[in-house]
Design a protein around this motif. Structure first.
Motif, PDB file in Angstrom:
ATOM      1  N   LYS A   1      14.669   6.861 -20.247  1.00  0.00           N
ATOM      2  CA  LYS A   1      15.595   5.453 -20.324  1.00  0.00           C
ATOM      3  C   LYS A   1      16.769   5.441 -19.187  1.00  0.00           C
ATOM      4  N   SER A   2      16.934   6.505 -18.542  1.00  0.00           N
ATOM      5  CA  SER A   2      17.605   6.517 -17.285  1.00  0.00           C
ATOM      6  C   SER A   2      17.176   5.423 -15.913  1.00  0.00           C
ATOM      7  N   THR A   3      18.329   5.287 -15.409  1.00  0.00           N
ATOM      8  CA  THR A   3      17.732   3.750 -13.692  1.00  0.00           C
ATOM      9  C   THR A   3      16.862   4.085 -13.623  1.00  0.00           C
ATOM     10  N   ILE A   4      16.135   5.279 -12.682  1.00  0.00           N
ATOM     11  CA  ILE A   4      14.982   5.013 -12.075  1.00  0.00           C
ATOM     12  C   ILE A   4      14.050   4.991 -13.213  1.00  0.00           C
ATOM     13  N   ALA A   5      13.867   5.606 -14.165  1.00  0.00           N
ATOM     14  CA  ALA A   5      12.847   5.410 -14.966  1.00  0.00           C
ATOM     15  C   ALA A   5      12.622   4.229 -15.055  1.00  0.00           C
ATOM     16  N   ARG A   6      13.459   2.910 -15.565  1.00  0.00           N
ATOM     17  CA  ARG A   6      13.077   1.877 -15.790  1.00  0.00           C
ATOM     18  C   ARG A   6      13.212   0.580 -14.909  1.00  0.00           C
TER      19      ARG A   6
ATOM     20  N   CYS B   1       7.186  -2.400  -2.593  1.00  0.00           N
ATOM     21  CA  CYS B   1       6.123  -1.114  -2.969  1.00  0.00           C
ATOM     22  C   CYS B   1       6.246  -0.918  -4.373  1.00  0.00           C
ATOM     23  N   LYS B   2       5.467  -0.055  -4.556  1.00  0.00           N
ATOM     24  CA  LYS B   2       5.464   0.737  -6.228  1.00  0.00           C
ATOM     25  C   LYS B   2       6.220   2.212  -6.435  1.00  0.00           C
ATOM     26  N   ILE B   3       6.534   1.950  -7.470  1.00  0.00           N
ATOM     27  CA  ILE B   3       6.798   3.102  -7.406  1.00  0.00           C
ATOM     28  C   ILE B   3       7.201   4.347  -8.454  1.00  0.00           C
ATOM     29  N   ILE B   4       6.694   5.621  -8.454  1.00  0.00           N
ATOM     30  CA  ILE B   4       6.851   6.276  -9.010  1.00  0.00           C
ATOM     31  C   ILE B   4       8.034   7.098  -9.918  1.00  0.00           C
ATOM     32  N   SER B   5       8.272   7.502 -10.622  1.00  0.00           N
ATOM     33  CA  SER B   5       9.543   8.790 -10.842  1.00  0.00           C
ATOM     34  C   SER B   5       8.539   9.561 -12.259  1.00  0.00           C
ATOM     35  N   ILE B   6       9.364  10.067 -11.742  1.00  0.00           N
ATOM     36  CA  ILE B   6       9.715  11.887 -12.416  1.00  0.00           C
ATOM     37  C   ILE B   6      10.536  11.851 -12.995  1.00  0.00           C
ATOM     38  N   THR B   7      11.505  12.006 -14.261  1.00  0.00           N
ATOM     39  CA  THR B   7      12.607  12.523 -14.477  1.00  0.00           C
ATOM     40  C   THR B   7      12.895  13.213 -15.486  1.00  0.00           C
ATOM     41  N   ASN B   8      14.015  13.161 -16.219  1.00  0.00           N
ATOM     42  CA  ASN B   8      14.397  13.682 -17.860  1.00  0.00           C
ATOM     43  C   ASN B   8      14.309  13.574 -18.867  1.00  0.00           C
TER      44      ASN B   8
ATOM     45  N   LYS C   1       1.451  -0.982   0.022  1.00  0.00           N
ATOM     46  CA  LYS C   1       0.316  -0.087   0.201  1.00  0.00           C
ATOM     47  C   LYS C   1       1.043   1.235  -0.211  1.00  0.00           C
ATOM     48  N   ILE C   2       2.107   1.005  -0.017  1.00  0.00           N
ATOM     49  CA  ILE C   2       2.626   2.419  -0.004  1.00  0.00           C
ATOM     50  C   ILE C   2       3.853   2.819  -1.950  1.00  0.00           C
ATOM     51  N   CYS C   3       3.772   3.578  -2.251  1.00  0.00           N
ATOM     52  CA  CYS C   3       4.457   4.389  -3.607  1.00  0.00           C
ATOM     53  C   CYS C   3       5.221   5.392  -3.102  1.00  0.00           C
ATOM     54  N   LEU C   4       6.238   5.155  -3.630  1.00  0.00           N
ATOM     55  CA  LEU C   4       7.757   5.759  -3.422  1.00  0.00           C
ATOM     56  C   LEU C   4       7.345   6.436  -4.743  1.00  0.00           C
ATOM     57  N   VAL C   5       7.371   8.330  -4.951  1.00  0.00           N
ATOM     58  CA  VAL C   5       7.729   9.010  -5.821  1.00  0.00           C
ATOM     59  C   VAL C   5       9.008   8.893  -5.822  1.00  0.00           C
ATOM     60  N   ALA C   6      10.152   9.251  -7.164  1.00  0.00           N
ATOM     61  CA  ALA C   6      11.121   9.689  -6.971  1.00  0.00           C
ATOM     62  C   ALA C   6      11.341  10.923  -7.723  1.00  0.00           C
ATOM     63  N   ILE C   7      11.622  11.483  -7.718  1.00  0.00           N
ATOM     64  CA  ILE C   7      12.214  13.148  -8.541  1.00  0.00           C
ATOM     65  C   ILE C   7      13.302  12.985  -9.037  1.00  0.00           C
ATOM     66  N   SER C   8      13.736  13.375  -9.394  1.00  0.00           N
ATOM     67  CA  SER C   8      15.734  12.716 -10.428  1.00  0.00           C
ATOM     68  C   SER C   8      15.200  13.761 -11.848  1.00  0.00           C
TER      69      SER C   8
END
Length: 249
Positions: free
Chosen positions: A199-204, A189-196, A162-169
């Motif tokens: 193709k970045s590691t965090i995005a993938r 846990c689920k992972i959402i990311s906002i990146t430039n 029930k936890i989701c991480l939003v990673a900003i990078s």
């Protein structure tokens, strides 16, 4: 310190000369040693000693290095007049691709009972804002200021999904955030990311990613890429979740 890679200790007289040079950089590079001595109220011998403190054999060598330094400073000045980066991004937010990324992220987040926001540097400031914004519109959200000192080794299985991480990078390659993502993914846990870039590691590594694609900007060693797209994207996702929930009720 000027063209040196390290700081050096200066006495009061040398500090006065240094302050004059930094304040009149564009003028000093064309001065004669006598001109600089008169302007700083010291002798030419004192100017020569000052030059040797900056690892120069004489004033001529000092002036050449100073001119190269001045040219480098001009090349690294920021052009604030180009607004096309922001205009292009805002236009892309109306595209089906961007809207689809927002919708997918909202679908992952809407079932979460706790949202964590994490980022490093300027992305950390955006993450803090994101936690506040999400808490206002959706559910409890917390900003993780120091990911490495907030481990999640002993999460209850009833809570972890029930936890989701939003990673900003911006570059999507921050090692601290990547390690944190691996730790949370191992806890389901689920992972959402906002990146430039998608193709970045965090995005993938993410269950859903929103990539905004703007020009990367560096000033000396600092990454000064605009955080406006990340800020806008956070608000878009939060509003999309609120809209989806309101439609169901």
């Amino acid at each position: 310190m000027l063209f040196l890679d390290q700081s050096i200790e200066l006495n009061d007289t040398e500090l006065d000369i240094y302050n004059y040079i930094t304040a009149h950089l564009d003028t000093v590079i064309y001065m004669r040693i006598r001109d600089l001595a008169e302007a700083t109220h010291v002798s030419t011998t004192t100017i020569l000693r000052f030059c040797r403190r900056f690892k120069c054999n004489g004033f001529s060598e000092f002036r050449v290095k100073l001119q190269l330094y001045a040219e480098e400073q001009k090349r690294t000045r920021i052009d604030m007049s180009d607004e096309t980066t922001y205009i292009d991004f805002l236009q892309r937010t109306a595209s089906p691709e961007f809207k689809g990324q927002v919708a997918r992220s909202a679908s992952v987040l809407r079932d979460s009972e706790l949202v964590l926001f994490a980022g490093i540097g300027s992305s950390g400031i955006i993450a803090e804002y994101g936690a506040l914004y999400f808490s206002s519109l959706f559910t409890l959200a917390l900003h993780i200021e120091d990911p490495l000192n907030h481990p999640f080794y002993h999460l209850s299985s009833k809570l972890s999904d029930k936890i989701c991480l939003v990673a900003i990078s911006v570059d999507g390659e921050n090692e601290d955030i990547i390690r944190y993502i691996h730790e949370l993914k191992s806890q389901k846990c689920k992972i959402i990311s906002i990146t430039n870039s998608a193709k970045s590691t965090i995005a993938r590594l993410s269950d859903a990613n929103i990539a905004y694609y703007i020009n990367k900007e560096m000033y000396q060693d600092a990454n000064i890429t605009s955080q406006l797209p990340a800020l806008y994207t956070i608000e878009c996702v939060a509003r999309e979740i609120r809209t989806q929930l309101d439609k169901e009720n």
